[in-house]
Design a protein around this motif. Structure first.
Motif, short mmCIF file in Angstrom:
data_model
loop_
_atom_site.label_atom_id
_atom_site.label_comp_id
_atom_site.label_asym_id
_atom_site.label_seq_id
_atom_site.Cartn_x
_atom_site.Cartn_y
_atom_site.Cartn_z
N HIS A 1 0.83 -1.20 0.00
CA HIS A 1 0.00 0.00 0.00
C HIS A 1 0.87 1.26 0.00
CE1 HIS A 1 -2.87 -3.01 1.69
NE2 HIS A 1 -3.70 -2.40 0.87
N ALA B 1 -0.87 5.02 -0.90
CA ALA B 1 -2.31 4.75 -0.89
C ALA B 1 -3.05 6.02 -0.50
CB ALA B 1 -2.64 3.63 0.09
N TYR C 1 -9.07 -0.83 -0.79
CA TYR C 1 -8.31 -0.37 -1.95
C TYR C 1 -8.42 -1.36 -3.10
CZ TYR C 1 -6.04 3.02 1.15
OH TYR C 1 -5.79 4.05 2.00
N HIS D 1 -3.09 2.86 -6.37
CA HIS D 1 -4.15 2.45 -5.45
C HIS D 1 -5.31 3.43 -5.55
CE1 HIS D 1 -1.49 -0.47 -3.47
NE2 HIS D 1 -0.55 0.46 -3.54
#
Length: 380
Positions: A73, A76, A98, A111
């Motif tokens: 991530h 993100a 996500y 993301h």
């Protein structure tokens, strides 16, 4: 039988206004009455109090550890807390998960928030273990995922997948405490040299003022560069922390010394100082029992205005790579992530530490303005 004496009633709001207009009451009560009429200063004081409560309870308020990263991530985007109204068993909080897609040109993972995924969120959630105030082992956080194995990123993540909110909360501990420690050291230096300069005058005054003028004439950035170059690169984060505090204190005491000197020059000719001198009081008693208390409100106002300067100094030094470095966490260190324009374009939430600096410094300036206006409560 002896009669019981009743306690005099507390003054009403109208009576307090009359007393304040007439200049009656203790100096600190008059300062407080005038300060609370300054709406921006009161609002700033509330913000500053909340900021230092975050410093005290940083581990509990942060959703997780500032150093815990997730390579899946990186960069993100922030997740928004939403309320689920479709359930019959009460309100439930959640965030959307996500969805990861790969850019066909750069092959970079991007993301995006997936509205079809729901991650339950709860208060007092279990998460990373920590020691509150370094003493109490605990794993509860103010807000977090209902599943301990799943993380929520309310303000997004950085290039290492670390939670930005947790890093801002933990960074406040360094950035705000360095201001208090630096101002405390500057206060001692400014009170000492400013008091000596203003009370004794003559040769001590001339020497101290020339040193102050020399330090104030040096441009700030070259002075930071020279002092930071003297700090060994192999020092640890805490050692560099105290080194940066010392550097800011060496630079910041000159303004307070000027204020203290001016007040001492005016107070040493006052009747109460002359009376204390004729009564046989020593110089130390005159300074610390008579002169310093009479100027305490002005000193407090000056100190309040100096704290934001210390915070901005640490932020600027760390942002330029002259102060604290990773793995230490401060607002200046976090803003180093925003030096790359492409990074800011991809992840604008990395500028949020700058918002924290702006709000805190603005609130402290409001408090300083209120204290400065209230320092002379007899002035209408």
């Amino acid at each position: 039988m002896p009669t019981r004496t009743s306690k005099p009633p507390a003054p009403t709001a109208g009576e307090e206004d009359i007393d304040a207009a007439a200049g009656r009451g203790s100096p600190w009560r008059l300062v407080w009455r005038k300060f609370r009429k300054h709406k921006l200063a009161v609002a700033g004081a509330v913000v500053v109090l909340c900021a230092y409560l975050v410093v005290v309870f940083a581990e509990f308020l942060a959703p997780g550890s500032p150093s815990a990263g997730d390579a899946k991530h990186t960069y993100a985007p922030p997740q928004t807390v939403k309320v689920d109204l479709s359930r019959d068993d009460g309100l439930r909080l959640y965030v959307n998960g996500y969805r990861t897609v790969r850019d066909e040109e750069t092959f970079e993972q991007i993301h995006t928030v997936d509205p079809r995924q729901r991650v339950p969120v709860r208060f007092l959630a279990r998460g990373d273990s920590y020691r509150l105030w370094g003493l109490i082992p605990w794993d509860r956080h103010l807000i977090g995922s209902a599943d301990p194995d799943t993380r929520v990123y309310l303000l997004g993540t950085d290039r290492s997948g670390r939670d930005v909110l947790s890093r801002i909360v933990h960074g406040s501990r360094v950035s705000l405490s360095i201001g208090l420690i630096g101002v405390a050291v500057s206060f001692l230096l400014g009170l000492l040299f400013g008091g000596v300069s203003g009370y004794f005058g003559g040769t001590p005054d001339t020497l101290i003022q020339r040193v102050i003028e020399f330090l104030m004439a040096i441009p700030t950035l070259p002075l930071w560069l020279s002092l930071s170059a003297a700090v060994p690169a192999d020092w640890g984060p805490m050692t560099r922390y105290f080194a940066i505090t010392t550097i800011l204190s060496v630079i910041g005491w000159t303004g307070l010394a000027r204020v203290v000197r001016g007040r001492f020059l005016s107070l040493r000719e006052e009747d109460f100082v002359t009376a204390a001198r004729l009564d046989g009081c020593g110089r130390g008693r005159i300074i610390f029992r008579h002169m310093v208390p009479s100027m305490s409100s002005h000193v407090i106002a000056s100190l309040t205005m100096a704290v934001p300067a210390m915070i901005l100094g640490e932020t600027a030094m760390s942002f330029l790579g002259l102060g604290l470095q990773s793995p230490a966490v401060s607002w200046g260190v976090l803003l180093q992530e925003a030096q790359n324009v492409r990074t800011v374009e991809t992840a604008p939430w990395l500028l949020l530490p700058g918002v924290a600096v702006f709000v805190t410094v603005l609130a402290m300036n409001f408090v300083g303005d209120g204290l400065r206006d209230s320092a002379d409560p007899y002035k209408q």
